[in-house]
Scaffold this active site. Structure first.
Site, PDB file in Angstrom:
ATOM      1  N   ASP A  81      77.276-108.191  28.775  1.00  0.00           N
ATOM      2  CA  ASP A  81      77.429-106.751  28.950  1.00  0.00           C
ATOM      3  C   ASP A  81      78.151-106.470  30.284  1.00  0.00           C
ATOM      4  O   ASP A  81      77.752-106.997  31.325  1.00  0.00           O
ATOM      5  CB  ASP A  81      76.016-106.129  28.968  1.00  0.00           C
ATOM      6  CG  ASP A  81      76.030-104.622  28.934  1.00  0.00           C
ATOM      7  OD1 ASP A  81      76.959-104.046  28.337  1.00  0.00           O
ATOM      8  OD2 ASP A  81      75.073-104.016  29.490  1.00  0.00           O
ATOM      9  N   HIS A  82      79.181-105.655  30.240  1.00  0.00           N
ATOM     10  CA  HIS A  82      79.933-105.268  31.458  1.00  0.00           C
ATOM     11  C   HIS A  82      80.337-106.464  32.309  1.00  0.00           C
ATOM     12  O   HIS A  82      80.056-106.514  33.513  1.00  0.00           O
ATOM     13  CB  HIS A  82      79.124-104.284  32.308  1.00  0.00           C
ATOM     14  CG  HIS A  82      78.915-102.962  31.644  1.00  0.00           C
ATOM     15  ND1 HIS A  82      79.914-102.029  31.502  1.00  0.00           N
ATOM     16  CD2 HIS A  82      77.827-102.425  31.039  1.00  0.00           C
ATOM     17  CE1 HIS A  82      79.441-100.974  30.847  1.00  0.00           C
ATOM     18  NE2 HIS A  82      78.173-101.187  30.547  1.00  0.00           N
TER      19      HIS A  82
HETATM   20  P1  13P Z   1      71.624 -96.655  28.778  1.00  0.00           P
HETATM   21  O1  13P Z   1      71.548 -96.569  30.270  1.00  0.00           O
HETATM   22  O2  13P Z   1      71.826 -95.313  28.163  1.00  0.00           O
HETATM   23  O3  13P Z   1      70.464 -97.339  28.180  1.00  0.00           O
HETATM   24  O4  13P Z   1      72.945 -97.507  28.419  1.00  0.00           O
HETATM   25  C1  13P Z   1      72.902 -98.902  28.411  1.00  0.00           C
HETATM   26  C2  13P Z   1      74.249 -99.520  28.324  1.00  0.00           C
HETATM   27  O5  13P Z   1      75.252 -98.893  28.024  1.00  0.00           O
HETATM   28  C3  13P Z   1      74.345-100.969  28.599  1.00  0.00           C
HETATM   29  O6  13P Z   1      75.666-101.419  28.584  1.00  0.00           O
HETATM   30  O1  G3H Z   2      75.000-100.686  31.692  1.00  0.00           O
HETATM   31  C1  G3H Z   2      74.230-101.356  32.350  1.00  0.00           C
HETATM   32  C2  G3H Z   2      72.963-101.864  31.761  1.00  0.00           C
HETATM   33  O2  G3H Z   2      72.012-100.846  31.660  1.00  0.00           O
HETATM   34  C3  G3H Z   2      72.469-103.050  32.539  1.00  0.00           C
HETATM   35  O3  G3H Z   2      71.958-102.656  33.771  1.00  0.00           O
HETATM   36  O4  G3H Z   2      73.118-104.061  35.457  1.00  0.00           O
HETATM   37  O5  G3H Z   2      70.913-103.038  35.962  1.00  0.00           O
HETATM   38  O6  G3H Z   2      71.090-104.941  34.343  1.00  0.00           O
HETATM   39  P1  G3H Z   2      71.755-103.735  34.958  1.00  0.00           P
HETATM   40 ZN    ZN Z   3      77.070 -99.979  29.299  1.00  0.00          ZN
END
Ligand code: 13P
Ligand code: G3H
Ligand code: ZN
Length: 321
Positions: A81-82
Site C-alpha cells: 500500500d502506498h
Molecule cells: P482510510 O483512512 O479511509 O481507512 O483509508 C485507508 C487507505 O486508503 C489505505 O490505503
Molecule cells: O493510507 C494509509 C494507510 O491507512 C496506512 O497507514 O501508513 O499509518 O500504516 P499507515
Molecule cells: Zn490509501
C-alpha cells in the site's frame, strides 16, 4: 490461497469490490481471515510502509503465511500500500507479493508517469501487477499530509493518458475521499459523476478507492464515552455508496481507519470495564472477534459476501486453461 490481484479483479469487476485492509499485527490478521471466512468473501491484505517499519517485512510475511495455513479455504492477494519505488522493488524481489502500489501522485504528472512506468516494467517482468495513483486525496497518508484545498479530483482525460503511457493495471482515483477519520463535512460524499467520466474513458479498467472508511458516529461516540477524545463531527464514506460505485468500475476499496476505531473502542471499553485485568489476551480476543464481525459486515456492503465459491471456480477455470 494467495492469488494474483489481477485474477481477483477479473472476477470482481462490475459485480463487487474487493476489500483491501491494512494489517500491522497478528490480531488484525486473525480477525481479517476469520471475518472473511464468515463472509465467504475474497480479500486483499495490504502492507503499508508504516507497517513494514513497525513489525518488519519478514514478520508480516510470516503472519500472513501462518494465517493462510490456519484458513486454507481463504482466497486473497497480498499488496503493498502506498509504496515508494524502493519499497516496490524490495517487495517484488521478495517474491511474496501479488501486486504493489506505486504512489507518486504527489509528483507532477510527467514525473508520476516516469516513476510509475519504471515500476510497471520491473513488476511485469516478475509477474506482479501494479496499482498507481493519479489526483490527490486529502488527509494524512504515511508521512505526507494534504490539506483539503490542495486535494484534487482525478481528471478523466489525464487518467486515460496516464494508464496508456504507464501500462499500470489499476488506478487509485481521487473522487472525494481522504485518508483518516476526518473526511467529509455536511452533506459531502463521493463524486459519482467523476467516477462515471473516468469509467467512460477506461471501460473495464479496475479503479481503486482509497480513504474508504466510514467512521461510524456510534463508534466514535463509544470511544469518547470510554475516555477517548475524537472529534464527534468526524465523518467518512456512507457504506451504502459502495454498491453504487461498483458498477462504475470501483473494484478495490481500501479500509484502514475503521479497523483502528474498532481496536480503540474494544480496548478502551475493555480496560474501563475490567480495571483488574492485565492479561492482554483478553482484550486481544475481544478485538479479534469484533474485527471479524466488522469485516463480515463490510463484505456485505462491498457486495463481496458469499462470492468465494464463484471466485474459486473462476480461478480454477483460468488455471486449467
Ligand atoms: P482510510 O483512512 O479511509 O481507512 O483509508 C485507508 C487507505 O486508503 C489505505 O490505503
Ligand atoms: O493510507 C494509509 C494507510 O491507512 C496506512 O497507514 O501508513 O499509518 O500504516 P499507515
Ligand atoms: Zn490509501
Amino acid at each position: 490461497m494467495i492469488v494474483t490481484t489481477k485474477a481477483l479483479f477479473e472476477v470482481a469487476y462490475g459485480k463487487f469490490a474487493v476489500g483491501a485492509y491494512n494489517i500491522n499485527n497478528m490480531e488484525q490478521a486473525l480477525g481479517l481471515f476469520e471475518g472473511h471466512r464468515r463472509a465467504q468473501a475474497p480479500f486483499i491484505v495490504q502492507i503499508s510502509r508504516g507497517a513494514r517499519k513497525y513489525a518488519g517485512p519478514k514478520m508480516l510475511q510470516n503472519i500472513i503465511l501462518a494465517a493462510e495455513e490456519m484458513y486454507p479455504e481463504s482466497i486473497f492477494a497480498v499488496h503493498i500500500d502506498h509504496g515508494t519505488e524502493e519499497v516496490c522493488y524490495d517487495a517484488i524481489d521478495s517474491g511474496f507479493y501479488s501486486s504493489v502500489m506505486i504512489d507518486a501522485s504527489h509528483e507532477p504528472f510527467e514525473k508520476n508517469v516516469e516513476i510509475t512506468r519504471r515500476v510497471v516494467e520491473y513488476a511485469h517482468k516478475h509477474g506482479l501487477s501494479v496499482e498507481a495513483e493519479l489526483g490527490m486525496l486529502g488527509g494524512v497518508e504515511e508521512d505526507i499530509q494534504v490539506d483539503e484545498k490542495h486535494a484534487m479530483l482525478t481528471d478523466p482525460d489525464e487518467a486515460l493518458e496516464f494508464v496508456r503511457r504507464t501500462g499500470c493495471d489499476s488506478l487509485a482515483v481521487a473522487i472525494g475521499t481522504s485518508h483518516g477519520a476526518y473526511k467529509f463535512t455536511g452533506n459531502q460524499g463521493l463524486h459519482f459523476d467523476r467516477i462515471a467520466a473516468i469509467q467512460e474513458r477506461l471501460p473495464g479498467f479496475p479503479l481503486v478507492m482509497h480513504g474508504s472508511s466510514s467512521v461510524p458516529a456510534d463508534e466514535v461516540a463509544r470511544i469518547n464515552a470510554a475516555g477517548g477524545a475524537l472529534d464527534p463531527s468526524a465523518k467518512g464514506v456512507d457504506p451504502d455508496e459502495f454498491a453504487k460505485a461498483v458498477p462504475l468500475g470501483v473494484t478495490k476499496v481500501n479500509i484502514d481507519t475503521d479497523g483502528r476505531l474498532v481496536w480503540t473502542r474494544v480496548h478502551r471499553e475493555y480496560l474501563r470495564d475490567h480495571p483488574d485485568v492485565f492479561d492482554f489476551r483478553k482484550p486481544g480476543n475481544a478485538f479479534i472477534d469484533a474485527y471479524a464481525k466488522f469485516i463480515d459486515h463490510k463484505s456485505e456492503k462491498l457486495l463481496s459476501k458469499g462470492t468465494l465459491e464463484t471466485v474459486r471456480q473462476a480461478l480454477t477455470k483460468v488455471a486449467s486453461k
